[in-house]
Design a protein around this motif. Structure first.
Motif, PDB file in Angstrom:
ATOM      1  N   ARG A  94     -62.302 -67.617 -10.674  1.00 37.07           N
ATOM      2  CA  ARG A  94     -62.989 -67.994 -12.250  1.00 37.07           C
ATOM      3  C   ARG A  94     -62.290 -68.816 -13.807  1.00 37.07           C
ATOM      4  O   ARG A  94     -63.017 -69.441 -13.907  1.00 37.07           O
ATOM      5  CB  ARG A  94     -63.278 -66.114 -12.373  1.00 37.07           C
ATOM      6  N   PHE A  97     -63.353 -71.925 -12.904  1.00 37.87           N
ATOM      7  CA  PHE A  97     -65.183 -72.951 -12.411  1.00 37.87           C
ATOM      8  C   PHE A  97     -66.429 -71.535 -13.591  1.00 37.87           C
ATOM      9  O   PHE A  97     -66.906 -72.227 -13.567  1.00 37.87           O
ATOM     10  CB  PHE A  97     -65.612 -72.935 -10.935  1.00 37.87           C
ATOM     11  N   GLY A  98     -65.199 -70.878 -14.301  1.00 44.71           N
ATOM     12  CA  GLY A  98     -66.410 -69.829 -15.489  1.00 44.71           C
ATOM     13  C   GLY A  98     -67.088 -70.541 -16.189  1.00 44.71           C
ATOM     14  O   GLY A  98     -68.342 -70.210 -15.989  1.00 44.71           O
ATOM     15  N   ASP A  99     -66.830 -71.229 -16.654  1.00 45.56           N
ATOM     16  CA  ASP A  99     -67.316 -72.400 -17.521  1.00 45.56           C
ATOM     17  C   ASP A  99     -68.329 -73.527 -17.369  1.00 45.56           C
ATOM     18  O   ASP A  99     -68.820 -73.567 -17.779  1.00 45.56           O
ATOM     19  CB  ASP A  99     -66.339 -72.611 -18.913  1.00 45.56           C
ATOM     20  N   ARG A 101     -69.542 -73.189 -14.031  1.00 46.63           N
ATOM     21  CA  ARG A 101     -70.978 -73.116 -13.359  1.00 46.63           C
ATOM     22  C   ARG A 101     -71.323 -74.006 -11.984  1.00 46.63           C
ATOM     23  O   ARG A 101     -72.695 -74.056 -11.557  1.00 46.63           O
ATOM     24  CB  ARG A 101     -71.312 -72.275 -13.646  1.00 46.63           C
TER      25      ARG A 101
END
Length: 127
Positions: A94, A97-99, A101
């Motif tokens: 997260r 890669f959370g921002d 996506r």
């Protein structure tokens, strides 16, 4: 003609099995399945979250050599022998890669070495 260039990480596996850590083909960057080994020392942590973090460091280094970052990842594949380890890895994934996506897949499968708890493969698009 489209540029095609191989990027090596120094992993013994690359020589042993005849592949590159990443391949740049034009604006596309394909990073091979990467595990939590520190390829400089050929050591691997027991903790799946630390393996995920080391894996992402190796991937980020290959992407940098290709002229991009984790923010350029458009596809990620997570391969794990034990699906229970995915939760431990989630905060690390997260954070990376959370921002961003990217499109993602998690697959349960065997890995080459029983010490490997996660393998990550990414595709990126250079801007």
């Amino acid at each position: 003609m489209t540029e095609r260039r191989s990027i090596l990480s120094g992993s013994a596996y690359e020589d042993d099995y005849g592949y590159a850590r990443a391949v740049v083909a034009g604006d596309h960057v394909y990073v091979s399945g990467t595990t939590g080994f520190d390829y400089a020392t050929m050591t691997i942590a027991d903790d799946p979250a630390e393996q995920a973090a080391q894996t992402l460091r190796t991937i980020a280094t290959a992407l940098a050599e290709a002229g991009c970052t984790l923010a350029d990842v458009v596809r990620v594949r997570y391969l794990l022998p034990d699906p229970a380890d995915f939760e431990a890895c989630a905060p690390v994934l997260r954070a990376a890669f959370g921002d961003v996506r990217p499109a993602a897949t998690m697959q349960v499968c065997g890995l080459l070495d029983p010490r490997m708890r996660i393998e990550i493969e990414v595709d990126a698009l250079r801007r």
